[in-house]
Structure formats: C-alpha cells, structure tokens
Design a protein around this motif. Structure first.
Motif, PDB file in Angstrom:
ATOM      1  N   ARG A   6       0.867  -1.169   0.000  1.00 11.42           N
ATOM      2  CA  ARG A   6       0.000   0.000   0.000  1.00 11.42           C
ATOM      3  C   ARG A   6       0.911   1.229   0.000  1.00 11.42           C
ATOM      4  O   ARG A   6       1.704   1.423   0.924  1.00 11.42           O
ATOM      5  CB  ARG A   6      -0.902  -0.035   1.239  1.00 11.42           C
ATOM      6  N   HIS A 215      -5.220  -8.597  -0.340  1.00 13.85           N
ATOM      7  CA  HIS A 215      -4.522  -7.787   0.658  1.00 13.85           C
ATOM      8  C   HIS A 215      -3.971  -8.719   1.727  1.00 13.85           C
ATOM      9  O   HIS A 215      -4.688  -9.609   2.199  1.00 13.85           O
ATOM     10  CB  HIS A 215      -5.466  -6.785   1.316  1.00 13.85           C
ATOM     11  N   GLU A 257      -0.452  -4.689   3.765  1.00 11.28           N
ATOM     12  CA  GLU A 257      -1.112  -3.587   4.461  1.00 11.28           C
ATOM     13  C   GLU A 257      -0.597  -3.502   5.895  1.00 11.28           C
ATOM     14  O   GLU A 257      -0.077  -4.472   6.447  1.00 11.28           O
ATOM     15  CB  GLU A 257      -2.629  -3.784   4.474  1.00 11.28           C
TER      16      GLU A 257
END
Length: 278
Positions: A6, A215, A257
């Motif tokens: 990210r 993710h 993340e």
C-alpha cells in the motif's frame, strides 16, 4: 504472486521518488489512493485527465511497478443524497482514470448506512445490503462501459460483512466487471475470531473464482480487541490463503497492508518465505 505494498504505508516522499523507492524495496505493485500518495498536484475529479493518467502510468512503468489497485474507498450507502451524488461522481472519475492508467482494479470497501461511515448494527441488515447493491449497480454499469473492473472488499464491520453477503451482491449485479478484493483479516472481528479458519475457508469457497487481488496483513488480540498489523507480527496462519493463491491465482497481485517503513522488508521476506513453503 506479485507482491506489492500500500503506497501510503511507504516513506513520505515526492511522488516520483516514492515509486522509485517501491521498486528499490523489491515490490512489484502498489495500492494507490491518489490523495494519500500525491501532494505535488491536485487529484480532484477534474484533475483526472488522460494526460495525468499517462504521466502516472509512465512513472510506474519506468520503475517496473504495476498499479494493482486504484483506491476509491468512499461510502456508497450514504443516506445524504447530495453527499452520495458527489461520491458517485468520484467513483466514475476514478473508473475513467483507471481505464487510461491500465491499473488492475478500482477498489472499494462497502460502507455503512450513515453519513459518518461508522459501524452500527444496521450495517448488517438486509436493508443496508440492498441499499449498497442498488447504489453500486450504476457504478458497475459505468465500469462495463469503460472496460474497468470494480472490486469490492468485504469487511466485517461494513455492510458486506461476510462471504455470503458478498456472494449475494456478486450474484445480484451479475457482471464480469464486479470482482472481489480478498482481505482475510478484514473478515474477522472478536465475534468470529475463534472460527477464523472456517471464515477464511468459506470465503475462498464462495468467492475464490471472483477474487481479483489480495490484501495481506496480520492480526492479534490486544486488550480484548482485534488489532491488525504487518504479516508475521501477529497470530495469522497463512497456509490456506497462500495455497489458494499459489494453486488457483498465478501471478496475482497481492499488496501488504499495515506495514511501516521500518518493517516492510521484514514483512516482505516473511510472507515470501511462507509462500515458497506452501
């Protein structure tokens, strides 16, 4: 997998320097939320021109980094019609922009039926699910026209809170341009944490065919609350998730993340090692 990060979790730098650093850190792709990554120029709806898209695309290409996700994490269940109209306009601007960028998906979470985008018991009602699906439908229709994939990310504390509700939205809208961002940790809460293995297995069973990207983060219980963090820093067992990715999703984009600049290499090496082992 093509592992990325990210982008707003990396060191704050001018845009071109930040993307160059992502490549230097060994990441293949990035999750980009425009307003969280770019300060040097506006990223308002009117700023999202083909020229800006081609400039950004060239910066990423020069650094051999894919744009895995163009994030547009706004509330499509907002009951305020004026605010909702602005949100829909923003989504459509992002979808157009994504078509010029050549990015993987336009990604979104699934909101709450209030103006504050906050969890209430109403989030998990059938009325809220219908409201979200009704408001998502024209967004997906626009994505079809622009040749872009919109991917929703189920989150326990949002409207699409579990795999069954996500499957219901996918089936109701019934479009190849609507897919899933699979974040296993976001499906968990203290309410279901003890059953986390079965929750994740159910997600793969019901949604696996429609997963566009993943993710990756970790979680652990701290002071009676579920807290998320970088991979390898918590209690997650990644075997099922990584096996699914390796066997069924070759070269899928997966972005880390909840990392920090000081631990993203440790986290990257941890998850790559786990991926190699499954």
């Amino acid at each position: 997998m093509q592992l990325g990060i990210r982008l707003h979790d990396t060191t704050k730098r001018p845009f071109e320097e930040r993307i160059a650093e992502v490549h230097q850190l060994g990441f293949a792709c990035g999750h980009m939320a425009l307003s969280k990554v770019i300060d040097e120029f506006p990223t308002t709806d009117e700023a999202l021109t083909p020229g800006l898209a081609m400039y950004i695309r060239n910066v990423f290409a020069r650094n051999q980094v894919d744009i895995a996700v163009l994030g547009c994490y706004l509330n499509l269940a907002n009951p305020n019609r004026e605010q909702l109209a602005e949100t829909v306009h923003r989504y459509m601007a992002h979808i157009r922009f994504a078509s010029w960028l050549g990015c993987g998906v336009v990604g979104t979470e699934t909101g709450a039926p209030n103006e504050t985008y906050s969890f209430t018991p109403e989030c998990h009602t059938e009325e809220a699910l219908k409201l979200f699906a009704d408001n998502l439908h024209p967004i997906v229709e626009y994505a079809e026209k622009m040749g872009v994939v919109v991917a929703i990310e189920p989150v326990y504390r949002h409207i699409v809170s579990n795999p069954k509700r996500a499957r219901k939205v996918l089936d109701e809208i019934n479009s190849p341009n609507l897919q899933i961002i699979f974040d296993p940790v976001n499906l968990l809460d203290m309410e279901n944490y003890a059953e986390r293995k079965s929750v994740i297995e159910e997600a793969i069973e019901l949604l696996g065919a429609d997963v566009a990207m993943v993710h990756l983060k970790d979680c652990a219980v701290r002071d009676g609350k579920l807290v998320s963090m970088g991979c390898g820093l918590g209690e997650m067992d990644y075997t099922v998730v990584l096996k699914f990715m390796k066997e069924r999703k070759p070269f899928i984009h997966a972005t880390l993340e909840d990392t920090k600049p000081e631990n993203n290499q440790r986290v990257k090496h941890f998850i790559m090692r786990k991926y190699a082992e499954v």
